[in-house]
Design an enzyme around this catalytic site. Structure first.
Site, PDB file in Angstrom:
ATOM      1  N   CYS A 156       0.812  -1.231   0.000  1.00 59.08           N
ATOM      2  CA  CYS A 156       0.000   0.000   0.000  1.00 59.08           C
ATOM      3  C   CYS A 156       0.837   1.269   0.000  1.00 59.08           C
ATOM      4  CB  CYS A 156      -0.950  -0.001   1.191  1.00 59.08           C
ATOM      5  SG  CYS A 156      -2.292  -1.158   0.942  1.00 59.08           S
TER       6      CYS A 156
HETATM    7  N1  COA Z   1     -20.359  -9.016   8.194  1.00 60.51           N
HETATM    8  C1  COA Z   1     -20.816  -9.151   9.442  1.00 60.51           C
HETATM    9  N2  COA Z   1     -20.025  -9.407  10.500  1.00 60.51           N
HETATM   10  C2  COA Z   1     -18.708  -9.530  10.281  1.00 60.51           C
HETATM   11  C3  COA Z   1     -18.162  -9.417   8.991  1.00 60.51           C
HETATM   12  C4  COA Z   1     -19.037  -9.150   7.921  1.00 60.51           C
HETATM   13  N3  COA Z   1     -18.588  -9.019   6.672  1.00 60.51           N
HETATM   14  N4  COA Z   1     -16.831  -9.591   9.062  1.00 60.51           N
HETATM   15  C5  COA Z   1     -16.535  -9.825  10.348  1.00 60.51           C
HETATM   16  N5  COA Z   1     -17.660  -9.795  11.087  1.00 60.51           N
HETATM   17  C6  COA Z   1     -17.792 -10.006  12.545  1.00 60.51           C
HETATM   18  C7  COA Z   1     -16.646 -10.838  13.080  1.00 60.51           C
HETATM   19  O1  COA Z   1     -16.925 -12.202  12.941  1.00 60.51           O
HETATM   20  C8  COA Z   1     -16.590 -10.383  14.515  1.00 60.51           C
HETATM   21  O2  COA Z   1     -17.590 -11.057  15.244  1.00 60.51           O
HETATM   22  P1  COA Z   1     -17.367 -11.492  16.779  1.00 60.51           P
HETATM   23  O3  COA Z   1     -17.196 -10.199  17.510  1.00 60.51           O
HETATM   24  O4  COA Z   1     -18.604 -12.225  17.086  1.00 60.51           O
HETATM   25  O5  COA Z   1     -16.125 -12.327  16.771  1.00 60.51           O
HETATM   26  C9  COA Z   1     -16.986  -8.917  14.462  1.00 60.51           C
HETATM   27  O6  COA Z   1     -17.691  -8.748  13.221  1.00 60.51           O
HETATM   28  C10 COA Z   1     -15.800  -7.973  14.497  1.00 60.51           C
HETATM   29  O7  COA Z   1     -14.824  -8.413  13.558  1.00 60.51           O
HETATM   30  P2  COA Z   1     -13.416  -7.728  13.420  1.00 60.51           P
HETATM   31  O8  COA Z   1     -12.620  -8.440  12.341  1.00 60.51           O
HETATM   32  O9  COA Z   1     -12.770  -7.577  14.753  1.00 60.51           O
HETATM   33  O10 COA Z   1     -13.864  -6.305  12.851  1.00 60.51           O
HETATM   34  P3  COA Z   1     -13.140  -4.920  12.920  1.00 60.51           P
HETATM   35  O11 COA Z   1     -13.978  -3.982  13.669  1.00 60.51           O
HETATM   36  O12 COA Z   1     -11.686  -5.018  13.273  1.00 60.51           O
HETATM   37  O13 COA Z   1     -13.213  -4.464  11.367  1.00 60.51           O
HETATM   38  C11 COA Z   1     -11.740  -4.272   9.465  1.00 60.51           C
HETATM   39  C12 COA Z   1     -12.559  -5.211  10.369  1.00 60.51           C
HETATM   40  C13 COA Z   1     -10.950  -5.122   8.493  1.00 60.51           C
HETATM   41  C14 COA Z   1     -12.708  -3.386   8.717  1.00 60.51           C
HETATM   42  C15 COA Z   1     -10.796  -3.400  10.323  1.00 60.51           C
HETATM   43  O14 COA Z   1     -10.124  -4.194  11.284  1.00 60.51           O
HETATM   44  C16 COA Z   1      -9.774  -2.645   9.501  1.00 60.51           C
HETATM   45  O15 COA Z   1     -10.084  -1.956   8.559  1.00 60.51           O
HETATM   46  N6  COA Z   1      -8.515  -2.713   9.931  1.00 60.51           N
HETATM   47  C17 COA Z   1      -7.440  -2.003   9.273  1.00 60.51           C
HETATM   48  C18 COA Z   1      -7.009  -2.797   8.123  1.00 60.51           C
HETATM   49  C19 COA Z   1      -6.020  -2.098   7.241  1.00 60.51           C
HETATM   50  O16 COA Z   1      -5.769  -0.942   7.319  1.00 60.51           O
HETATM   51  N7  COA Z   1      -5.451  -2.863   6.393  1.00 60.51           N
HETATM   52  C20 COA Z   1      -4.539  -2.362   5.449  1.00 60.51           C
HETATM   53  C21 COA Z   1      -4.767  -3.184   4.261  1.00 60.51           C
HETATM   54  S1  COA Z   1      -3.773  -2.639   3.019  1.00 60.51           S
END
Ligand code: COA
Length: 374
Positions: A156
């Site tokens: 990225c």
């Molecule tokens: N729909 C519904 N629920 C979902 C889901 C979806 N698509 N994906 C995950 N969940 C659920 C999970 O199972 C989890 O459930 P639980 O609490 O019962 O275990 C809950 O939602 C939270 O999941 P989590 O993965 O902890 O979500 P989050 O709040 O961390 O959000 C991202 C996920 C990826 C959006 C976030 O972590 C993010 O953007 N992080 C930064 C990533 C980044 O910058 N990456 C760089 C890439 S280049």
């Protein structure tokens, strides 16, 4: 050392848009098919039932509402769940180069240049279509550029790292006018069947023209006050696809051969690193965060950008740190460049901004710029 400017930027949007509602509908159809096909194994506890995705979760967790893609039908087909690209013969311009040329032409127009004015092409992106020849050489030939071209990948942060190489090339005199182009076909490295990340990415191409201040003629010029790069190794964003795979006799379709991340850890670990990086870079240039009018940040998660800006300025201000994530999703290295491209026209001479990427590596790259009087 020569004064260096960004004299034009370009943007190419692939033709199709997938909304969250469309994405979730197809994902949930895939889940239903999977759970139905494996009903017995699921009941016996041998296979895990897949869970449904939701638009509400995606929007709340990420800030993403839609994404551009090159191929919509393949991604949304619940029996396929990946884009469908026709293979091209060697004689035809390759897909990634095609995107690169479209982005490059837009940037050349903005900078008032033609391909013949370019003597360095850097194709900087999170994924390359092939091992060799370099994508940059194909793009160089297609736009009629001179000099040299090479590819570089810092995930990225590829675009900002590429800008630093371009700035240094112009400063040292090894090139006069460099094209940094970021064709990001992220739809091909995304596992669209994984609920945790299926909503994250979109396709796009951005491009930037970097040249000596004394050759730039466009009205829209940005003096580069400084660039700074930082990396520290982490496995929390990783993709094991590579040329050794076939020798390891591993499944090319295995989950580790596409994008994977520990999203929550990435969020927590990268925000403080990015904010401290920007603050230190500005301090070394004699600037305070409040003296910078705009922050064009990497676009992966709205909450991350809000926290970075709060650390720098005390308060979140979407005018100071424009968000394009809602319309584009995460476009890997292109995100901060799209934000810069779309959100600088209102700025006055002497105003400053920071283009800053953060992502896998981990990697952080910042480019501090100042608007030049027309
Ligand atoms: N729909 C519904 N629920 C979902 C889901 C979806 N698509 N994906 C995950 N969940 C659920 C999970 O199972 C989890 O459930 P639980 O609490 O019962 O275990 C809950 O939602 C939270 O999941 P989590 O993965 O902890 O979500 P989050 O709040 O961390 O959000 C991202 C996920 C990826 C959006 C976030 O972590 C993010 O953007 N992080 C930064 C990533 C980044 O910058 N990456 C760089 C890439 S280049």
């Amino acid at each position: 050392m020569k004064d260096v400017v960004i004299s034009g930027t370009g943007l190419y949007n692939p033709p199709h848009i997938i909304t969250n509602a469309e994405l979730v509908e197809s994902f949930n159809a895939y889940v239903a098919l999977h759970n139905e096909r494996h009903a017995e194994a699921i009941a016996a506890g041998h296979v895990e039932a897949l869970q449904l995705s939701s638009v509400e979760f995606i929007e709340k967790a990420s800030g993403i509402q839609r994404r551009h893609v090159i191929d919509k039908a393949g991604v949304l087909d619940p029996t396929r769940m990946r884009p469908r690209f026709a293979p091209r013969p060697d004689e035809q311009l390759s897909l990634m180069a095609e995107l690169g040329v479209a982005g490059a032409r837009d940037a050349l127009r903005a900078a008032g240049k033609t391909g013949a004015d370019i003597d360095g092409v850097l194709c900087a992106a999170a994924n390359m279509q092939r091992a060799y020849p370099a994508m940059a050489c194909e793009i160089q030939a297609a736009i009629g550029a001179k000099g040299y071209g090479f590819d570089m990948n810092v995930a990225c942060s590829s675009a900002t790292f590429g800008i630093e190489q371009a700035v240094n090339a112009v400063k040292s005199g090894s090139a006069r006018c460099v094209l940094v182009v970021n064709p990001e076909i992220t739809s091909a490295h995304l596992e669209w069947r994984d609920r945790d990340c299926h909503f994250i990415f979109g396709d796009v191409c951005t491009a930037v023209i970097v040249e000596a201040a004394d050759t730039a003629t466009s009205a829209d010029r940005w003096r580069v006050l400084g660039t700074r790069l930082h990396t520290q190794f982490s496995n929390h964003i990783r993709n094991n696809a590579g040329f050794l795979n076939r020798c390891e006799d591993t499944d090319p379709d295995a989950r580790d051969k596409t994008f994977r991340q520990e999203g929550r850890k990435v969020f927590k670990e990268v925000v403080p690193v990015a904010a401290a990086h920007i603050e230190r870079h500005l301090a070394d240039l004699g600037l305070k965060p409040a003296e910078v009018q705009r922050y064009w940040l990497h676009q992966a998660n709205l909450g991350m950008n809000q926290l970075v800006v709060k650390k720098l300025l005390g308060d979140w201000d979407s005018r100071r740190a424009p968000v394009i994530l809602d319309d584009y999703a995460n476009t890997a290295s292109a995100g901060s460049i799209i934000a810069f491209h779309l959100h600088h026209a209102d700025m006055a001479a002497g105003e400053r901004g920071v283009i800053c990427s953060f992502g896998a590596g981990y990697s952080v790259g910042s480019v501090v710029v100042e608007k030049v009087a027309a």
